[in-house]
Design a protein around this motif. Sequence first.
Motif, PDB file in Angstrom:
ATOM      1  N   LYS A 269       0.350   7.142  -6.527  1.00 42.06           N
ATOM      2  CA  LYS A 269      -0.682   8.065  -6.607  1.00 42.06           C
ATOM      3  C   LYS A 269      -0.123   9.584  -6.516  1.00 42.06           C
ATOM      4  O   LYS A 269      -0.559  10.403  -7.396  1.00 42.06           O
ATOM      5  CB  LYS A 269      -1.803   7.725  -5.449  1.00 42.06           C
ATOM      6  N   GLN A 270       0.692   9.738  -5.318  1.00 40.22           N
ATOM      7  CA  GLN A 270       1.312  11.026  -5.295  1.00 40.22           C
ATOM      8  C   GLN A 270       2.003  11.591  -6.509  1.00 40.22           C
ATOM      9  O   GLN A 270       1.947  12.615  -6.762  1.00 40.22           O
ATOM     10  CB  GLN A 270       2.003  10.900  -3.931  1.00 40.22           C
ATOM     11  N   LEU A 271       2.977  10.748  -6.965  1.00 42.62           N
ATOM     12  CA  LEU A 271       3.802  10.988  -8.022  1.00 42.62           C
ATOM     13  C   LEU A 271       3.049  11.229  -9.123  1.00 42.62           C
ATOM     14  O   LEU A 271       3.291  12.289 -10.041  1.00 42.62           O
ATOM     15  CB  LEU A 271       4.802   9.743  -8.119  1.00 42.62           C
ATOM     16  N   SER A 272       2.013  10.500  -9.468  1.00 46.76           N
ATOM     17  CA  SER A 272       0.983  10.634 -10.649  1.00 46.76           C
ATOM     18  C   SER A 272       0.532  12.063 -10.571  1.00 46.76           C
ATOM     19  O   SER A 272       0.527  12.579 -11.677  1.00 46.76           O
ATOM     20  CB  SER A 272       0.083   9.483 -10.732  1.00 46.76           C
TER      21      SER A 272
ATOM     22  N   ARG B  37       0.700  -1.107  -0.012  1.00 42.96           N
ATOM     23  CA  ARG B  37       0.150  -0.002   0.080  1.00 42.96           C
ATOM     24  C   ARG B  37       0.884   1.227  -0.104  1.00 42.96           C
ATOM     25  O   ARG B  37       0.509   2.256  -0.399  1.00 42.96           O
ATOM     26  CB  ARG B  37      -0.770   0.104   1.407  1.00 42.96           C
ATOM     27  N   LYS B  38       2.077   1.045   0.546  1.00 46.56           N
ATOM     28  CA  LYS B  38       2.943   2.595   0.471  1.00 46.56           C
ATOM     29  C   LYS B  38       3.481   2.692  -1.049  1.00 46.56           C
ATOM     30  O   LYS B  38       3.454   3.920  -1.204  1.00 46.56           O
ATOM     31  CB  LYS B  38       4.249   2.166   1.565  1.00 46.56           C
ATOM     32  N   LEU B  39       3.763   1.616  -1.686  1.00 47.44           N
ATOM     33  CA  LEU B  39       3.737   1.840  -3.040  1.00 47.44           C
ATOM     34  C   LEU B  39       2.909   2.382  -3.717  1.00 47.44           C
ATOM     35  O   LEU B  39       3.089   3.266  -4.451  1.00 47.44           O
ATOM     36  CB  LEU B  39       4.545   0.450  -3.334  1.00 47.44           C
ATOM     37  N   GLU B  40       1.720   1.776  -3.601  1.00 47.99           N
ATOM     38  CA  GLU B  40       0.525   2.377  -4.237  1.00 47.99           C
ATOM     39  C   GLU B  40       0.291   4.015  -3.854  1.00 47.99           C
ATOM     40  O   GLU B  40       0.191   4.940  -4.962  1.00 47.99           O
ATOM     41  CB  GLU B  40      -0.734   1.679  -3.635  1.00 47.99           C
ATOM     42  N   ASP B  41       0.236   4.282  -2.622  1.00 47.47           N
ATOM     43  CA  ASP B  41       0.130   5.617  -2.103  1.00 47.47           C
ATOM     44  C   ASP B  41       1.388   6.586  -3.002  1.00 47.47           C
ATOM     45  O   ASP B  41       1.092   7.815  -3.412  1.00 47.47           O
ATOM     46  CB  ASP B  41       0.403   5.970  -0.660  1.00 47.47           C
ATOM     47  N   GLN B  42       2.636   6.061  -3.062  1.00 48.00           N
ATOM     48  CA  GLN B  42       3.628   6.658  -3.455  1.00 48.00           C
ATOM     49  C   GLN B  42       3.344   6.932  -5.073  1.00 48.00           C
ATOM     50  O   GLN B  42       3.486   8.212  -5.710  1.00 48.00           O
ATOM     51  CB  GLN B  42       5.095   6.001  -3.501  1.00 48.00           C
TER      52      GLN B  42
ATOM     53  N   ASN C 167       9.732   4.980 -12.432  1.00 45.99           N
ATOM     54  CA  ASN C 167      10.534   3.772 -11.540  1.00 45.99           C
ATOM     55  C   ASN C 167       9.697   3.020 -10.603  1.00 45.99           C
ATOM     56  O   ASN C 167       9.705   1.655 -10.452  1.00 45.99           O
ATOM     57  CB  ASN C 167      11.886   4.406 -10.760  1.00 45.99           C
ATOM     58  N   ALA C 168       8.908   3.737 -10.060  1.00 42.45           N
ATOM     59  CA  ALA C 168       7.874   3.198  -9.033  1.00 42.45           C
ATOM     60  C   ALA C 168       7.036   2.183  -9.672  1.00 42.45           C
ATOM     61  O   ALA C 168       6.565   1.162  -9.093  1.00 42.45           O
ATOM     62  CB  ALA C 168       7.036   4.378  -8.390  1.00 42.45           C
ATOM     63  N   ARG C 169       6.318   2.640 -11.311  1.00 38.35           N
ATOM     64  CA  ARG C 169       5.572   1.678 -11.638  1.00 38.35           C
ATOM     65  C   ARG C 169       6.263   0.661 -12.099  1.00 38.35           C
ATOM     66  O   ARG C 169       5.733  -0.488 -12.408  1.00 38.35           O
ATOM     67  CB  ARG C 169       5.044   2.268 -12.881  1.00 38.35           C
TER      68      ARG C 169
ATOM     69  N   SER D 159      10.673  15.578 -12.542  1.00 38.40           N
ATOM     70  CA  SER D 159      11.204  14.542 -11.631  1.00 38.40           C
ATOM     71  C   SER D 159      10.252  13.571 -11.110  1.00 38.40           C
ATOM     72  O   SER D 159      10.827  12.473 -10.877  1.00 38.40           O
ATOM     73  CB  SER D 159      12.162  15.349 -10.692  1.00 38.40           C
ATOM     74  N   ALA D 160       9.186  14.336 -10.875  1.00 46.83           N
ATOM     75  CA  ALA D 160       8.322  13.329 -10.148  1.00 46.83           C
ATOM     76  C   ALA D 160       7.767  12.283 -11.315  1.00 46.83           C
ATOM     77  O   ALA D 160       7.578  11.157 -11.261  1.00 46.83           O
ATOM     78  CB  ALA D 160       6.659  14.084 -10.013  1.00 46.83           C
ATOM     79  N   ALA D 161       7.840  12.831 -12.548  1.00 46.37           N
ATOM     80  CA  ALA D 161       7.547  11.717 -13.780  1.00 46.37           C
ATOM     81  C   ALA D 161       8.522  10.833 -13.963  1.00 46.37           C
ATOM     82  O   ALA D 161       8.241   9.493 -14.272  1.00 46.37           O
ATOM     83  CB  ALA D 161       7.332  12.416 -15.058  1.00 46.37           C
TER      84      ALA D 161
END
Length: 613
Positions: free
Chosen positions: A537-540, A530-535, A556-558, A549-551
Amino acid sequence: MIDITAIKRTLEGRAGEVAERLLPKGILEGREWCVGSIQGEPGRSLKVCISGAKAGVWTDFAAGGDGGDLIDLWCAVKQIQLPEALEEIRAWLGLEKPQFEKREKAYRRPAKPSCTAPKSAVKDYLTGARKLSERAIAAYRIGEQGRTIVFPSLVDSELRFVKYRPIDDKRKQRVEPDCEPVLFGWQVIDRNAREVTICEGEIDAPSLFDYGFPALSVPFGGGKGEKQRWIEAEYERLLRFETIYLALDNDPEGEAAVEEIVARLGRHRCRRVILPHKDANDCLTAGIPEAEIRRCFEMAATMDPPELVRAGQFTDDVIRLFWPVEGQRVGYTLPYGKVRDRLLFRPGEFSIWTGPSGHGKSQILSHAGVEWGNQGAKVCIASLEMAPPQFLRRMVKQAGNVDRPTEPFIRRIMGWMDEWLWTFNLVGKTGVQPLLDVFEYARCRYGCDVFVIDSLMRLGIGSEDYQGQEQAVFTLVNWAVEKGVHIHLVAHSRKADTKTGGTAPETEDIKGASEIGSNAFNILGVWRNRKLEDQIKQLSEKADRGDGSAASELDNARNMPPVILNIAKQRNGDWEGKCGLWFDNATYQYRSSQDSRFGVKYVSHDSGVEDAA
């Protein structure tokens, strides 16, 4: 209760002592005790193996290869017969002879019957209608009393029991009252014989004698209980036989007698002989040749417990595990390429799916169910936490690889699933046995071979009732093994560590009794990051606002799998480990790193039918 089999095994364990006691002038050469002959003079012609797999086996090469086991050696050296040898061996080994409680009422010894050797009506009946030889009639001391056959039962030449049977109506047969119930025919049995045959009728015994198998007959026919009370009187005399052939009638009464005799004389000594006709005399009168009867004895089945099976009987099964027949399945796999060839759900197994609530256990199982149906399984799902229309909606999305299918496409998918999927139509709690009653019907009538139970907490067992949980799992495992099916059971895991965010569950993380995991063949833990899912969502959201930089971080997160499937246990497999999965929120499908990003369409469209948006 020391029978000849136990004595033989005990002697084999002391083969060196036995050889030296019987043949003291011998010498030890390697594993063999060597003497000149059975007389015991020095030499090397007679060899006794004293250790290893052949301990106790001896051969006298000076006597043309005579030999046998240590009991035979004892008889040969002492020049005594088998019953006397067994008495001596028991005494030497310090084994007590079985003692039996005496009956309160002593048996009456019958008077010698007033009869003659068969010479008229009885002789004609026995040699004509029954086809017995005069030699067999004489060997069994059968007598004639008018039109009545007299069957005397002798033990050590003493008359113990007599049966009378009119040739015109066997229903009027009678026995001498209050006499010891012994087997008929002891006088034809060699005192050194290690094998004996028991049959069901006094005419069957001489019939087998004519076939070359001297036999004893039970005094009261087939059946159980009092019908086999002769065993008490004969138990001690039968201890000297290593093999007891049971050639009783091929009917329910005969089978009942076999069951009783085997239980009391020892199944390790008994062999069941199945004759071509109901009994031995029917075979004789029908002209069955001796060679065929001999084959029946050679093929006599041991009375092994059904659970005891020789390893060699599984040879083909073992070969198939190494080299499956092309096109023949021995189980079902998951739809994820990374574990497809590493994990197999086999017949006769029980799998546990565990993980925290809301982490996707049921959803992955649903996707797997669609895959199993595609592989040819017939699946029955008891989703006690969700009504059938709801979990079928999810499976339709997964089967069609689509978010909102059109009505025609839904009908097409449902028609496909209708060929292999059955549901247990109950939401709430049910007992294990009522559930298995329905599963049993599905197995028998429709051939279902995969069963899903979601979840353990809905089987009417308290969360602290560890004994009840253990019993439920035992019952499910036993049923799966007995029926050759696979059961998948969802069992919740203990709460994850909120500080660390948790990790994929292991065997010890299953909530409840430890026996739940201990008795599972496979354990699969599902964990949602869930922490990765939240991350993500926030980066998106930042990337949508133009944050470059968020993109980059979002890409990487995906690339990191938000779901971990942990194969924590695979009892019959060679691999355990973790597999990362990505979830498609539109189609409810999962994929591993080795699968297409576009998912799998299990059901194709009809011509002209398109998905909805």
